[in-house]
Design an enzyme around this catalytic site. Sequence first.
Site, PDB file in Angstrom:
ATOM      1  N   GLU A   6      -6.575   7.963  -5.343  1.00  0.00           N
ATOM      2  CA  GLU A   6      -7.494   8.720  -6.223  1.00  0.00           C
ATOM      3  C   GLU A   6      -8.962   8.562  -5.832  1.00  0.00           C
ATOM      4  OE1 GLU A   6      -6.469   7.612 -10.270  1.00  0.00           O
ATOM      5  OE2 GLU A   6      -4.505   8.566 -10.106  1.00  0.00           O
ATOM      6  N   ASN A  25      -3.362   8.692  -1.297  1.00  0.00           N
ATOM      7  CA  ASN A  25      -2.602   9.257  -2.417  1.00  0.00           C
ATOM      8  C   ASN A  25      -3.577   9.814  -3.459  1.00  0.00           C
ATOM      9  OD1 ASN A  25       0.151   9.405  -3.588  1.00  0.00           O
ATOM     10  ND2 ASN A  25      -0.624   7.989  -5.155  1.00  0.00           N
ATOM     11  N   HIS A  50       1.637  15.207 -10.737  1.00  0.00           N
ATOM     12  CA  HIS A  50       1.741  15.274 -12.199  1.00  0.00           C
ATOM     13  C   HIS A  50       1.343  16.700 -12.539  1.00  0.00           C
ATOM     14  CE1 HIS A  50       2.148  10.949 -12.360  1.00  0.00           C
ATOM     15  NE2 HIS A  50       1.028  10.815 -11.682  1.00  0.00           N
ATOM     16  N   GLU A  88       4.575  11.001  -7.416  1.00  0.00           N
ATOM     17  CA  GLU A  88       4.608  10.601  -8.841  1.00  0.00           C
ATOM     18  C   GLU A  88       5.041  11.771  -9.724  1.00  0.00           C
ATOM     19  OE1 GLU A  88       0.954   8.666 -10.050  1.00  0.00           O
ATOM     20  OE2 GLU A  88       0.797   7.558  -8.162  1.00  0.00           O
ATOM     21  N   ASP A 101       6.173  14.394 -12.241  1.00  0.00           N
ATOM     22  CA  ASP A 101       6.638  14.684 -13.607  1.00  0.00           C
ATOM     23  C   ASP A 101       6.001  15.991 -14.068  1.00  0.00           C
ATOM     24  OD1 ASP A 101       4.059  13.644 -14.201  1.00  0.00           O
ATOM     25  OD2 ASP A 101       4.837  11.823 -15.114  1.00  0.00           O
TER      26      ASP A 101
END
Length: 297
Positions: free
Chosen positions: A128, A169, A206, A233, A235
């Site tokens: 990030e 990432n 996400h 990650e 979702d």
Amino acid sequence: KDGLAQWAKRHGKYWGVAVDQGILQKPGWATFIAREFNQVTPENSMKWTETEPHKDQFKFDAADYVVDFAGKNNMKIRGHALVWHKQLPSYVTDIKDRKVLTEAIQSHIAKVVGRWKGQIQVWDVVNEIFEQDGSLRDSVFSRVLGEDFVRIAFEAAHKADPEAKLYINDFNLDDPNAPKTKAMIEKVAKWRQEGYPISGIGSQSHIAPGGGHRHAAALKALSAVVPEVAVTELDIPNAPTEDYVAVVKGCLALENCVSLTSWGADDKVSWMPGKNALLFDANFKPKKAYEAIMSTP
Ligand code: XIL
């Protein structure tokens, strides 16, 4: 292995899950996780606050538990995350001096990566680091070291485990035209040209409902500048079948998309409780999106 793990293997990929010791020790969970997944990301236990809460005082028990579990159950490991502005102890955020911070990053990475040398397939080395507009995020790392912290971190990780794949990432890399996606592509291409040992880009994924197709296009754009990419990650609130399938197909379409990771095993233990964003409901029951993935050729 069964389910997602078997499906992924058939496609030459891995399907991972974020977990930690607490979840693995709940009755029934270890069996379920070992059956459905062939890769694991320690959800929190390898972060800086967990591994080096005080300078030079290392704590590895919780992460060791996950590494052992993975070893016993034939699962690869994504180590996560070495340099991140969150879950970072205040003795690090308080550093003002270039040399002191460089040394802190180097010694943290040498110890943490060195601990499991040869056992971790992939590390998220920096996490990030970009803002939405594509600029470098303001953090202790960028304030004190400018862009240099990226090179320092990747070089330290490479030195500590030359075999491990090393990733950058980030989240919101879900639209090929977003400034953040473009910045990631531009910077990583430049850094690789300058010799930084970056093996891959991780797209946290996400994503929002309706974003599946854009996500696939973005992943393709990212994949052009690195040896490999991964969905790290995943979702999607309410688990829409169409979006899940689009994300999966987006990865399948790319030879160098190596893995997909669900950020949590089921809705009960998701970091976004109540969002109904994972592939299993709160009773391990696979959702429609799961069935749709399994029947994707
Ligand atoms: C989250 C964990 O899932 C939570 O348990 C924790 O409280 C906060 O961090 N991006 C990342 C992950 O890279 O490490 C975050 O994980 C979710 C967002």
